[in-house]
Design an enzyme around this catalytic site. Structure first.
Site, PDB file in Angstrom:
ATOM      1  N   CYS A   1      34.775 -47.004 111.255  1.00 23.25           N
ATOM      2  CA  CYS A   1      35.746 -48.309 111.790  1.00 23.25           C
ATOM      3  C   CYS A   1      34.647 -49.156 111.233  1.00 23.25           C
ATOM      4  O   CYS A   1      34.978 -50.034 111.232  1.00 23.25           O
ATOM      5  CB  CYS A   1      35.404 -48.302 113.460  1.00 23.25           C
ATOM      6  SG  CYS A   1      33.866 -47.815 114.140  1.00 23.25           S
ATOM      7  N   GLY A   2      33.956 -48.392 110.287  1.00 20.13           N
ATOM      8  CA  GLY A   2      32.717 -49.847 109.221  1.00 20.13           C
ATOM      9  C   GLY A   2      30.848 -49.698 109.840  1.00 20.13           C
ATOM     10  O   GLY A   2      30.672 -50.508 108.653  1.00 20.13           O
TER      11      GLY A   2
END
Length: 262
Positions: free
Chosen positions: A251-252
């Protein structure tokens, strides 16, 4: 003789099942002792360690061991509220706060107090139109802000090698890199999803209620799907219901140092 042979086979089969259960219990006890050692070492070596949690199975293992090690008061528990979470997740957070006696450091997207603020600032369908921008505002920026405001020098998290190829070679300790000042402490890197569940069952630890609804991993509403139970303990099976069909595996928040460099 056929009857005796069959009875013996049944006895051996039952003995094998029992032996495997005992082996799993002993493995979890050994892993737990190592986990306690790593957590105590982290608190001793670093001035301001934090623990980020999404309250999935591995995170609950970490939270339970932090509590049993007497470290909950020494390690801030950071929770990123993306404003797109399941209601059950927010309710379970309150349960954990009460059970373990802590108050999470809750970080929301900048300038947003609720979903209405998000919709006005970014639009309700940002995830559909620009998922990278969504992740940046809902997850990456709040995490970066948490690390900065809490002046964290070590970041305890629940990443594991069996999550998938991107994490297959994780060590427990990672040095700062890519412009990030914190050491990462992947405290259960060498555990498996099966180990996490064995721990929860062996210690009778309450877990996220959506696991019982078929979700091995739980994130945002729009990017989380249930997974058949028989696939849960396959390699990378835990996260197979996240971002299904989108070609995403992260997701980062664990790759945001690359984003900083860009």
């Amino acid at each position: 003789r056929v009857g005796v042979s069959y009875e013996r086979q049944q006895h051996v089969r039952k003995s094998t099942e029992w032996l495997n259960v005992k082996a799993r219990e002993e493995r979890v006890r050994a892993l737990t002792e190592q986990l306690k050692t790593d957590l105590l070492r982290t608190v001793a070596m670093f001035d301001r360690p934090i623990f980020t949690t999404a309250l999935i199975a591995g995170d609950v293992v970490l939270l339970d061991v932090l509590h049993k090690s007497g470290l909950v008061d020494h390690v801030p528990v950071v929770f990123m509220d993306t404003l797109h979470l399941f209601n059950e997740t927010l309710e379970f957070l309150e349960d954990c706060e009460e059970r373990y006696g802590f108050k999470a450091e809750r970080y929301l997207p900048a300038g947003c107090a609720d979903r209405k603020d998000w919709n006005e600032q970014f639009s309700s369908d940002l995830y559909m139109t620009d998922v990278e921008k969504y992740d940046q505002h809902a997850k990456v920026e709040p995490l970066s802000r948490a690390l900065t405001e809490l002046r964290a020098d070590a970041w305890i998290n629940g990443r594991r090698r069996d999550h998938g190829f991107d994490r297959a070679f994780l060590d427990v300790y990672e040095s700062p890199s890519g412009g990030v000042d914190q050491f990462k402490v992947n405290a259960i890197a060498h555990w498996t999803f099966r180990d996490c569940w064995d721990y929860l069952e062996l210690n009778e630890v309450p877990y996220h209620p959506l696991h019982d609804e078929g979700y091995p991993s739980i994130g945002d509403l729009q990017s989380t799907l249930p997974v058949p139970k028989e696939k849960w303990f396959e390699y990378a099976g835990e996260r197979s219901g996240r971002w299904s069909g989108e070609g995403k595996t992260e997701c980062g928040i664990h790759t945001f140092e690359k984003k900083r460099e860009e």
